[in-house]
Design a protein around this motif. Structure first.
Motif, short mmCIF file in Angstrom:
data_model
loop_
_atom_site.label_atom_id
_atom_site.label_comp_id
_atom_site.label_asym_id
_atom_site.label_seq_id
_atom_site.Cartn_x
_atom_site.Cartn_y
_atom_site.Cartn_z
N GLU A 127 0.91 -1.18 -0.01
CA GLU A 127 0.25 0.06 0.06
C GLU A 127 0.87 1.35 -0.02
OE1 GLU A 127 -3.06 -3.11 1.22
OE2 GLU A 127 -0.91 -2.86 1.39
N ALA A 128 1.85 1.37 0.92
CA ALA A 128 2.69 2.50 1.03
C ALA A 128 3.42 2.77 -0.45
CB ALA A 128 3.68 2.38 2.03
N SER A 129 3.70 1.76 -1.26
CA SER A 129 4.28 1.99 -2.31
C SER A 129 3.70 2.63 -3.44
CB SER A 129 4.66 0.52 -2.94
OG SER A 129 5.55 -0.17 -1.96
N SER A 130 2.15 2.64 -3.22
CA SER A 130 1.47 3.66 -4.08
C SER A 130 1.83 5.12 -4.20
CB SER A 130 -0.01 3.40 -3.75
OG SER A 130 -0.23 4.36 -2.48
N LEU A 131 2.79 5.52 -3.29
CA LEU A 131 3.36 6.83 -3.27
C LEU A 131 4.17 6.88 -4.55
CD1 LEU A 131 4.14 7.68 0.51
CD2 LEU A 131 2.20 8.64 -0.97
N CYS A 132 4.95 5.87 -4.98
CA CYS A 132 5.78 5.71 -6.06
C CYS A 132 4.90 6.09 -7.48
CB CYS A 132 6.32 4.58 -6.30
SG CYS A 132 7.39 4.14 -5.03
N PHE A 133 3.72 6.25 -7.30
CA PHE A 133 3.01 6.17 -8.70
C PHE A 133 2.15 7.62 -8.73
CE2 PHE A 133 3.01 1.47 -8.07
CZ PHE A 133 4.01 1.42 -9.09
N ARG A 134 2.74 8.63 -9.61
CA ARG A 134 2.16 9.87 -9.49
C ARG A 134 0.70 9.72 -10.33
NH1 ARG A 134 6.10 14.38 -11.79
NH2 ARG A 134 6.96 13.98 -9.64
N HIS A 135 0.60 8.84 -11.27
CA HIS A 135 -0.61 8.71 -12.01
C HIS A 135 -1.68 8.35 -11.02
CE1 HIS A 135 0.58 4.31 -12.04
NE2 HIS A 135 -0.83 4.25 -12.14
N ILE A 136 -1.57 7.55 -9.92
CA ILE A 136 -2.57 7.27 -8.88
C ILE A 136 -3.28 8.69 -8.35
CG2 ILE A 136 -3.25 6.70 -6.54
CD1 ILE A 136 -1.47 4.18 -7.19
N TRP A 137 -2.07 9.53 -8.08
CA TRP A 137 -2.37 10.64 -7.28
C TRP A 137 -2.93 11.93 -8.33
CZ3 TRP A 137 -3.24 9.42 -2.66
CH2 TRP A 137 -2.29 8.63 -2.16
N ASN A 138 -2.50 11.84 -9.52
CA ASN A 138 -2.87 12.78 -10.63
C ASN A 138 -4.40 12.53 -10.71
OD1 ASN A 138 -0.70 14.11 -11.33
ND2 ASN A 138 -0.06 12.62 -12.99
N VAL A 139 -4.87 11.28 -10.71
CA VAL A 139 -6.36 10.91 -10.97
C VAL A 139 -7.20 11.37 -9.73
CG1 VAL A 139 -8.05 8.97 -10.94
CG2 VAL A 139 -5.81 8.99 -12.44
#
Length: 197
Positions: free
Chosen positions: A114-126
């Motif tokens: 779950e914490a590795s989600s920080l690596c994915f800018r596209h998740i946060w862009n959405v």
């Protein structure tokens, strides 16, 4: 024979099983060799605030081993390693956004990443595009990531309480009680200093 020449560590044999883990401390109890991690012998990437990325090899269903320098060929580039690890994560782990009962959101995955989600800018862009607001993010533990629209102060306060409880309950998998900001305009992840806002 050097460690990286052993069958168990040949880059060709492990590269499909390498993942990035977000951490704050140099102890990683969920890993086989994670009791003490030294910056001297472990490839780490400074990430955001006091968070770092380390790399693990998946060795079994729920078994991971931290990559140490002597496990990598001398010509291994850390940026390439990060790219490979993130590609493996995208391929193997599904990230889902869930709702909390108080109006914030959570990232759900497999209990390890779950914490590795920080690596994915596209998740946060959405997420910033859908919520039309900056996001405040908490990563209290390896398996808990919470976020809320920055302008919703009541929700943010409840999220902070939830995050602090999750941090306390996580004892061995704690990451941080700090807040991180993902900006709607710059689309970047920053350490959030509450005293400046």
């Amino acid at each position: 024979m050097k460690k990286y020449e052993e069958e168990h560590y040949l880059f060709e044999n492990i590269k499909e099983q390498i993942y990035p883990w977000i951490t704050q401390s140099l102890v990683e109890p969920q890993a086989l060799n994670g009791k003490m991690i030294s910056e001297k012998d472990t490839p780490l990437i400074s990430f955001v605030g006091d968070l770092m990325v380390l790399f693990v090899i998946k060795r079994g269903e729920e078994t991971y081993e931290i990559i140490k320098d002597n496990m990598l060929p001398p010509d291994c580039d850390i940026e390439m390693l990060y790219r490979i690890a993130c590609e493996n994560l995208v391929r193997d782990v599904e990230f889902v956004i869930g709702n909390t009962m108080y109006g914030a959101f959570a990232i759900l995955a497999d209990g390890f990443h779950e914490a590795s989600s920080l690596c994915f800018r596209h998740i946060w862009n959405v997420c910033v595009d859908k919520l039309k607001d900056d996001l405040l993010i908490m990563v209290p533990s390896k398996d808990v990531v919470l976020f809320a629209p920055a302008s919703q102060e009541t929700v943010v306060e409840k999220m902070k309480m939830h995050g602090e409880q999750a941090y306390a309950a996580a004892n061995r998998n704690q990451i941080s009680t700090g807040l991180f900001l993902f900006t709607q305009d710059g689309k970047e992840l920053l350490a959030y200093d509450e005293t400046k806002h």
